[in-house]
Enzyme design. Structure first.
Site, PDB file in Angstrom:
ATOM      1  N   ARG A  69      13.702  11.300 -15.124  1.00 23.06           N
ATOM      2  CA  ARG A  69      14.913  11.858 -15.743  1.00 23.06           C
ATOM      3  C   ARG A  69      14.825  11.650 -17.244  1.00 23.06           C
ATOM      4  O   ARG A  69      14.851  10.530 -17.744  1.00 23.06           O
ATOM      5  CB  ARG A  69      16.164  11.204 -15.163  1.00 23.06           C
ATOM      6  N   GLU A  97      18.029  23.888  -1.734  1.00 26.71           N
ATOM      7  CA  GLU A  97      17.539  22.705  -2.457  1.00 26.71           C
ATOM      8  C   GLU A  97      16.725  21.775  -1.554  1.00 26.71           C
ATOM      9  O   GLU A  97      15.713  21.228  -1.981  1.00 26.71           O
ATOM     10  CB  GLU A  97      18.696  21.943  -3.098  1.00 26.71           C
ATOM     11  N   GLU A 124      32.422  18.455 -13.457  1.00 26.85           N
ATOM     12  CA  GLU A 124      31.384  18.483 -12.438  1.00 26.85           C
ATOM     13  C   GLU A 124      31.907  17.968 -11.104  1.00 26.85           C
ATOM     14  O   GLU A 124      32.665  17.013 -11.039  1.00 26.85           O
ATOM     15  CB  GLU A 124      30.185  17.619 -12.872  1.00 26.85           C
ATOM     16  N   GLU A 143       9.570  25.964 -10.785  1.00 31.40           N
ATOM     17  CA  GLU A 143       8.648  25.819 -11.902  1.00 31.40           C
ATOM     18  C   GLU A 143       9.168  24.735 -12.849  1.00 31.40           C
ATOM     19  O   GLU A 143      10.350  24.711 -13.187  1.00 31.40           O
ATOM     20  CB  GLU A 143       8.509  27.143 -12.654  1.00 31.40           C
ATOM     21  N   GLU A 145       9.414  21.618 -12.132  1.00 34.20           N
ATOM     22  CA  GLU A 145      10.001  20.503 -11.377  1.00 34.20           C
ATOM     23  C   GLU A 145       8.866  19.666 -10.797  1.00 34.20           C
ATOM     24  O   GLU A 145       7.968  20.186 -10.132  1.00 34.20           O
ATOM     25  CB  GLU A 145      10.889  21.065 -10.255  1.00 34.20           C
TER      26      GLU A 145
END
Length: 186
Positions: A69, A97, A124, A143, A145
């Site tokens: 991250r 996902e 969120e 792409e 990831e």
């Protein structure tokens, strides 16, 4: 003696200005009228929302990911998750996902909850699903990831939370939900 009615804590929009328009996040600076009539600045981020999947294998192990991250410049251990695309319904997003990130599909999906992780500065929402009856189809990462998929027992994952090895809030919340659900308490 009766209780007094609850206070009206509503803040009312006076004006709004978009101060940043990114690919994922949009930042606003609003003027809001408070319940006492004063006007104050409210800054916040809009986010499309995301799904979080708790994938449970038939042997009782969870499918997790290790992912770098960038904002914190470190790797994190996480439950699979991803943002909801425009016009996409959350269950379809969860299915997409799970397959993209882990290579698994699930026969059974159960909605668990919706949580709001950043109520002080963002709209969120995270929508949680338990996925069971998993079968491996093969990874299909987006792409750009890069992540490592692995399995872990729930007791070990909870120990990783306790020891600080898992610190990602969405995953910590999901693992606590998984514990309650799998024990039949919720």
């Amino acid at each position: 003696m009766s209780k007094p009615p609850p206070l009206d804590l509503t803040e009312t929009l006076v004006s709004s200005r978009k101060v940043f328009d990114g690919n994922l996040l949009h930042v606003y600076q609003d003027q809001a009228r408070l319940p006492d009539g004063k006007v104050r600045v409210r800054e916040y981020i809009t986010h499309p929302g995301a799904v979080v999947i708790i994938p449970l294998l038939d042997n009782g192990e969870l499918v997790l990911e290790r992912q770098h991250r960038y904002p914190l410049h470190q790797d994190f251990f996480e439950l699979p998750a991803g943002k909801i695309d425009p016009g996409e319904d959350p269950p379809s997003c969860a299915q997409r996902e799970l397959l993209e990130e882990t290579g698994y599909t699930a026969e059974s999906w159960r909605y668990l909850t919706t949580l709001h992780p950043c109520i002080g500065y963002s709209d969120e929402k995270l929508i949680y699903y338990l996925a069971q009856g998993l079968s491996f189809q093969g990874e299909n990462l987006d792409e750009g990831e890069h992540l490592e998929v692995f399995t872990l027992s729930l007791p070990t994952a909870l120990e990783w939370v306790k020891s600080g090895k898992i610190t990602d809030n969405k995953s910590v919340s999901g693992l606590f939900w998984a514990e309650k659900v799998l024990r039949g308490e919720w």
